[in-house]
Design a protein around this motif. Sequence first.
Motif, PDB file in Angstrom:
ATOM      1  N   ARG A 104      50.862  43.033 -27.608  1.00 55.01           N
ATOM      2  CA  ARG A 104      49.533  42.836 -27.019  1.00 55.01           C
ATOM      3  C   ARG A 104      49.012  41.437 -27.341  1.00 55.01           C
ATOM      4  N   ILE A 105      48.527  40.748 -26.342  1.00 53.69           N
ATOM      5  CA  ILE A 105      47.793  39.498 -26.557  1.00 53.69           C
ATOM      6  C   ILE A 105      46.345  39.893 -26.780  1.00 53.69           C
ATOM      7  N   ARG A 106      45.715  39.318 -27.815  1.00 51.53           N
ATOM      8  CA  ARG A 106      44.389  39.787 -28.212  1.00 51.53           C
ATOM      9  C   ARG A 106      43.436  38.644 -28.540  1.00 51.53           C
ATOM     10  N   ALA A 107      42.181  38.858 -28.254  1.00 48.89           N
ATOM     11  CA  ALA A 107      41.045  38.081 -28.759  1.00 48.89           C
ATOM     12  C   ALA A 107      41.205  36.568 -28.622  1.00 48.89           C
ATOM     13  N   MET A 108      41.404  36.119 -27.389  1.00 51.48           N
ATOM     14  CA  MET A 108      41.557  34.688 -27.097  1.00 51.48           C
ATOM     15  C   MET A 108      40.194  34.095 -26.741  1.00 51.48           C
ATOM     16  N   PHE A 109      39.825  33.026 -27.447  1.00 52.97           N
ATOM     17  CA  PHE A 109      38.566  32.336 -27.193  1.00 52.97           C
ATOM     18  C   PHE A 109      38.758  30.841 -27.414  1.00 52.97           C
ATOM     19  N   VAL A 110      38.168  30.039 -26.532  1.00 52.34           N
ATOM     20  CA  VAL A 110      38.203  28.582 -26.661  1.00 52.34           C
ATOM     21  C   VAL A 110      36.770  28.071 -26.563  1.00 52.34           C
ATOM     22  N   ARG A 111      36.406  27.209 -27.477  1.00 54.51           N
ATOM     23  CA  ARG A 111      35.069  26.623 -27.455  1.00 54.51           C
ATOM     24  C   ARG A 111      34.869  25.886 -26.129  1.00 54.51           C
ATOM     25  N   ALA A 112      33.688  26.029 -25.537  1.00 51.22           N
ATOM     26  CA  ALA A 112      33.428  25.510 -24.190  1.00 51.22           C
ATOM     27  C   ALA A 112      33.754  24.025 -24.049  1.00 51.22           C
ATOM     28  N   ASP A 113      33.490  23.224 -25.065  1.00 48.58           N
ATOM     29  CA  ASP A 113      33.759  21.784 -24.956  1.00 48.58           C
ATOM     30  C   ASP A 113      35.224  21.429 -25.235  1.00 48.58           C
ATOM     31  N   TRP A 114      36.061  22.443 -25.458  1.00 45.78           N
ATOM     32  CA  TRP A 114      37.491  22.229 -25.690  1.00 45.78           C
ATOM     33  C   TRP A 114      38.361  22.901 -24.634  1.00 45.78           C
TER      34      TRP A 114
END
Length: 180
Positions: free
Chosen positions: A99-109
Amino acid sequence: MEARLRLAVAADGPAVAELARAAVEAQFPAYYHEAQTASAAEHITTLDTALIDDGTYYVLEADGEVVACGGWSRRNKLFNASTAGADERLLDPATEPARIRAMFVRADWTRRGLGRAILTACTDAARAEGFTRLALMSTLPGVPLYKAFGFIEVEPAQLPMPDGVILAGVAMERPIEEIA
């Protein structure tokens, strides 16, 4: 400035939670209404510490700040707000996808290859444990990244949050053998 990939540690928890909430608040309004965005910020941004404990969660740091995070799991939980059918059972690499889980990228990145770097690390680690497929439940903002990485849409989904709010999502999969 370049971001450096590493495995997350327990001390990253507050920074990951802050990043996840900020990412949802910045990116979800283009796809979901206000109540859905608020619910997602509350329920899907809570870090599942089992991912860190299992050594399957990554952060990308730049100048001492976490600018992206995400991971994979060998356990039977598809996304943070899910409870139905989710358990701590270890998946069988021969018959079940990691399972790929909980991916987040800061908006300015965003749009700098950080999501791809995390997905590549996840793919390599899951392959090393014998998995041949990856699966994930994407919220709508993530679909373009996952498609670009070779995931295909399996089916649309309705993601019930614990507060009763429903988010549109997409179940996606891809074989690991393919070059990312």
